[in-house]
Design an enzyme around this catalytic site. Structure first.
Site, short mmCIF file in Angstrom:
data_model
loop_
_atom_site.label_atom_id
_atom_site.label_comp_id
_atom_site.label_asym_id
_atom_site.label_seq_id
_atom_site.Cartn_x
_atom_site.Cartn_y
_atom_site.Cartn_z
N THR A 30 -37.89 56.17 49.95
CA THR A 30 -37.37 56.92 48.81
C THR A 30 -35.84 56.90 48.85
O THR A 30 -35.25 57.43 49.78
CB THR A 30 -37.87 58.38 48.87
N GLN A 104 -44.26 49.10 45.66
CA GLN A 104 -45.23 50.15 45.97
C GLN A 104 -45.51 50.94 44.68
O GLN A 104 -44.61 51.54 44.10
CB GLN A 104 -44.72 51.10 47.05
N SER A 132 -42.70 70.80 46.14
CA SER A 132 -42.58 69.37 46.37
C SER A 132 -41.13 69.01 46.64
O SER A 132 -40.32 69.89 46.96
CB SER A 132 -43.16 68.60 45.18
N HIS A 174 -50.08 53.03 46.78
CA HIS A 174 -49.67 54.18 47.59
C HIS A 174 -50.79 55.22 47.63
O HIS A 174 -50.92 56.06 46.76
CB HIS A 174 -48.40 54.79 47.01
N ALA A 176 -51.11 57.33 50.28
CA ALA A 176 -50.72 58.16 51.43
C ALA A 176 -49.88 59.36 51.00
O ALA A 176 -49.64 59.59 49.81
CB ALA A 176 -49.93 57.30 52.42
N TYR A 179 -49.89 62.16 47.84
CA TYR A 179 -49.75 61.82 46.43
C TYR A 179 -51.14 61.62 45.81
O TYR A 179 -52.15 61.83 46.48
CB TYR A 179 -48.81 60.62 46.25
N ARG A 228 -51.63 51.61 51.34
CA ARG A 228 -51.07 52.52 52.34
C ARG A 228 -51.87 53.83 52.36
O ARG A 228 -52.26 54.33 51.31
CB ARG A 228 -49.60 52.83 52.05
#
Length: 377
Positions: A30, A104, A132, A174, A176, A179, A228
């Site tokens: 990120t 991703q 978050s 993604h 993982a 999320y 992932r």
């Protein structure tokens, strides 16, 4: 190069017969540096070119597949055809020195930020309130509808089409880090009474099928599809290693080219259950049973830690996260026998600011991510 590091530079053939030049992977990091509308910024292109230049596989920052799924400020988007121009520039930069470049693809689900989504709307498998990314107060996520679930699955496919059109070599799904896809697998987030709750793996597997079908239709046999996942979560009742075992045994039946485990420590051990105390990566490798390579990650800041991760666990690929942000020449310094020159600590006083985009440097400087520092903050 010191001979003991040679295994890190061996080539690796993926199930689709694509060959990676070495065992290093740029982790999907990120960077909070895309433009506010999700288009690719000039700073981001420079940063990603630097971090991709020496690895075998380079994975972009998590990129939202719908506007409802945006979970970070400065997050790149693959939700619209209008994103294509910038994505083409990014693909070219990431591939410039021979890395295979992968995007991703991501949906924040409950972790999406109301200040970044249309009308402040946030949807998750089941209603939940939580904090978050960078939030001081909790926000509420409503239950996503069945129609929206189907639309979201198709959005992962459309995102894959855009990635192909932009010239990337693949996508990483993604699943993982709490999320949306992870949330459907998790008993903590998914408390539904319909088919999407009774079969908690269904959403993830449908996304994989949609992405694989799009890759087959719009791409070619060389297009890489990875997945992932987070193997265990602290929430209760949450994802356990037993749930992960079931998920992996379903995933290895799919046309995937690699799996990528999300960990803070490559040697982390199972928290509870029948596998308590056993190293997660070794269990995962047993379950994969050689069907596809595994990317391991977790607190690798030196050449010694990188080679030790591969040799002690048997993992085929090693991802570099925080370390490659501190020193984008990490891989080349090992290759050139200069591993003693690797920068393994964040130094807030460096004039070059570790060649980080301004927003990301600020996050490092403010201690947003745990990492070794010269000021011991």
């Amino acid at each position: 190069m010191n001979k003991k590091f040679q295994p890190l530079f061996e080539k690796l053939k993926l199930p689709n017969n694509v060959t990676l030049d070495n065992r290093f992977v740029l982790a999907p990091l990120t960077h909070v540096s895309s433009n506010d509308d999700g288009t690719i910024s000039n700073e981001e292109v420079v940063y990603m070119e630097q971090r991709s230049k020496d690895v075998g596989l380079a994975i972009s920052a998590a990129s939202n597949v719908t506007d409802l799924g945006k979970a970070f400020p400065g997050q790149p988007s693959v939700a619209h055809d209008s994103n294509l121009e910038g994505l083409k520039r990014l693909a070219k930069a990431m591939k410039k020195n021979g890395a295979k470049a992968v995007v991703q693809i991501h949906h924040g689900g409950a972790q999406s930020l109301p200040n970044l989504t249309p009308n402040g709307d946030v949807a998750a498998p089941s209603p939940i309130s939580l904090k978050s990314f960078g939030e001081q107060e909790e926000h509420h996520a409503r239950e996503i509808t069945e129609d929206e679930i189907e639309t979201t699955i198709k959005a992962f496919g459309e995102a894959t089409r855009r990635v192909i059109e932009a010239g990337f070599d693949g996508v990483e799904i993604h699943g993982a880090n709490h999320y949306l896809i992870h949330q459907f697998v998790s008993p903590y987030y998914n408390r539904r009474n319909d088919e999407w709750g009774e079969n908690r793996y269904q959403f993830a597997l449908r996304v994989v099928d949609e992405v694989a079908e799009t890759a087959k239709t719009h791409g070619n046999e060389d297009f890489i599809v990875g997945y992932r996942f987070s193997p265990e979560e602290a929430e209760s009742p949450g994802i356990s290693m037993e749930i992960t075992e079931t998920l992996i045994k379903k995933l290895i039946e799919k046309p995937l080219d690699y799996l990528h485990v999300s960990l803070m420590d490559v040697h982390s051990k199972t928290r509870e259950g029948q596998y308590k105390g056993q190293e997660r990566i070794k269990l995962i490798l047993d379950w994969i049973n050689g069907r596809m390579p595994l990317v391991g990650i977790g607190s690798i800041f030196t050449a010694e830690q990188a080679i030790e991760a591969i040799e002690s666990t048997g993992v085929e690929l090693v991802a570099l996260g925080r370390e490659i942000l501190l020193d984008y020449n990490f891989v080349s310094k090992i290759r050139e026998g200069k591993e003693d020159e690797i920068i393994s600590q964040f130094d807030p006083n460096r004039a070059d600011k570790h060649h980080l985009p301004p927003n990301l440097w600020e996050q490092f400087n403010n201690g947003f991510y745990p990492l070794p520092r010269t000021d011991n903050k």
